[in-house]
Design an enzyme around this catalytic site. Structure first.
Site, mmCIF file in Angstrom:
data_model
loop_
_atom_site.group_PDB
_atom_site.id
_atom_site.type_symbol
_atom_site.label_atom_id
_atom_site.label_comp_id
_atom_site.label_asym_id
_atom_site.label_seq_id
_atom_site.Cartn_x
_atom_site.Cartn_y
_atom_site.Cartn_z
ATOM 1 N N HIS A 34 0.691 -1.058 -0.093
ATOM 2 C CA HIS A 34 0.089 0.006 0.025
ATOM 3 C C HIS A 34 0.948 1.433 0.009
ATOM 4 O O HIS A 34 1.690 1.593 0.971
ATOM 5 C CB HIS A 34 -0.858 0.132 1.155
ATOM 6 N N GLU A 61 1.260 -0.749 -5.234
ATOM 7 C CA GLU A 61 0.281 0.120 -5.324
ATOM 8 C C GLU A 61 0.689 1.533 -5.879
ATOM 9 O O GLU A 61 2.009 1.991 -5.252
ATOM 10 C CB GLU A 61 -0.676 0.489 -4.338
ATOM 11 N N ASP A 63 -0.790 5.358 -6.455
ATOM 12 C CA ASP A 63 -2.160 6.388 -6.423
ATOM 13 C C ASP A 63 -1.548 7.362 -7.747
ATOM 14 O O ASP A 63 -0.586 7.995 -7.712
ATOM 15 C CB ASP A 63 -2.358 7.159 -5.423
ATOM 16 N N HIS A 76 -0.549 10.310 -3.221
ATOM 17 C CA HIS A 76 -1.937 9.821 -2.796
ATOM 18 C C HIS A 76 -3.144 10.483 -3.016
ATOM 19 O O HIS A 76 -4.310 9.797 -3.398
ATOM 20 C CB HIS A 76 -1.634 9.656 -1.173
ATOM 21 N N GLU A 170 -4.337 3.362 -8.906
ATOM 22 C CA GLU A 170 -5.518 3.691 -8.638
ATOM 23 C C GLU A 170 -5.822 5.172 -9.144
ATOM 24 O O GLU A 170 -4.871 5.900 -9.147
ATOM 25 C CB GLU A 170 -5.725 3.986 -7.113
HETATM 26 CA CA CA Z 1 -4.960 4.150 -2.948
#
Ligand code: CA
Length: 342
Positions: A34, A61, A63, A76, A170
């Site tokens: 994460h 991950e 963002d 983020h 994301e």
């Molecule tokens: Ca995220």
């Protein structure tokens, strides 16, 4: 038990039996770093991503947000003022709400900023770390990088180590970006395509919280770009998700999504501030609809662990082994891998 069965299957690797036995079909649990190994290094820095890679996670991950000149960067959210020194370097560039928006800065400007551990800031401009036991604020030197640079890091490490670690990007606030005249999801997908992530079998999951946007990605953008990658609907406890988490909503979602990424508290609902819990139907419904479940966010800090779980390993035991989720987003991938015996 599962590991033992896996071992037996390795022994019988060439046997017909093993090839068709249901137990071999059960997918491995995946560990998603994460924001990188964000428990140890400032979130979303290249250092945090390299550390996560070295830990042997399954996915890392990203963002992703967009700059004024249309470049994708890994941060983020679409603000700069909780992880960089933007207040000091560009004091006049905040909006009326006092925030500094990535979309108001060019990539070259963003590159001049120093990145730190996530912090809160009071009215006098005094910063305090959100997680006090993590990497110290303002130490060493970290920078913002582009989405492409991160993919190149991970693909480069896949080449140099012989690994096969995936990415889990994301689209952050794609609706906000569209209002500002920028198609964030499309730019992310085009980048994925450029780096070879185009199929369901590619090591990528595309995720977003926005329900309409994930549908648009599926219905419009993927066909337009001649792509077909796995999609994950993120969700939280807000009203916006109350229809989609019903049995009917989940089966609708499964017609175009491959998985869900719910807050862990949507799976274990608590009523008495964390002392006891009730398992909701969310995982069962998602599994019945053929989707994987990757809840967030697994952190070792005491404040992030509900009382009923006891400690971090207790939390993992509950979600991974008892409830049977398919993977977790974790700030501490090493402890999560260790729990899984890897
Ligand atoms: Ca995220």
């Amino acid at each position: 038990m599962k590991r033992m069965l896996k071992y037996i299957c390795v022994l019988l690797a060439f046997s017909f039996y093993c090839g068709v036995a249901p137990v071999t079909i059960a997918a491995e649990k995946i560990v998603i770093a994460h924001r990188g190994a964000s428990g140890y290094l400032p979130e979303h820095t290249i250092a945090a991503k390299a550390m996560a890679y070295a830990m042997g996670v399954d996915y890392i991950e990203q963002d992703v947000v967009m700059t004024r000149d249309g470049q994708l960067v890994v941060l983020h959210d679409h603000f700069l003022d909780r992880v960089t020194d933007v207040q000091e370097k560009f004091p006049d560039r905040k909006r009326k709400d006092g925030r500094y928006y990535v979309i108001d800065f060019t990539l070259d400007e963003v590159r001049t900023l120093d990145v730190s551990e996530r912090y809160r800031i009071d009215d006098d401009g005094v910063k305090t770390a959100v997680f006090k036991d993590r990497f110290p604020l303002g130490k060493s030197r970290f920078k913002v990088h582009t989405f492409a640079e991160e993919i190149e890091l991970i693909q480069g490490l896949n080449k140099s180590t012989g690994g096969d670690i995936g990415i889990y990007p994301e689209a952050k606030s794609p609706g906000f970006h569209l209002k500002e005249g920028k198609d964030l999801s499309r730019a992310i997908l085009e980048t994925l395509k450029r780096y070879g992530y185009t199929k369901k079998t590619s090591k990528v999951f595309f995720q977003t919280f926005e329900i309409k946007e994930l549908k648009r990605v599926h219905d419009e953008l993927l066909p337009m770009l001649n792509m077909d990658i796995r999609l994950v609907q993120l969700m939280g406890g807000e009203d916006a998700y109350k229809d989609i988490i019903t049995k009917e909503g989940i089966s609708q979602l499964a017609t175009y999504a491959d998985g869900i990424g719910p807050s862990m508290f949507m799976i274990t609902a608590t009523e008495d501030s964390g002392k006891t819990y009730k398992i909701t139907d969310l995982v069962k419904n998602a599994h019945e609809a053929g989707m994987v479940v990757h809840p967030y966010t697994f952190r070792q800090e005491k404040a992030a662990i509900p009382e009923f779980a006891g400690d971090y390993e207790g939390l993992l035991e509950l979600f991974l082994n008892q409830i049977g989720v398919d993977g977790v987003f974790s700030d501490f991938p090493d402890r999560t891998l260790e729990f899984l015996g890897r």
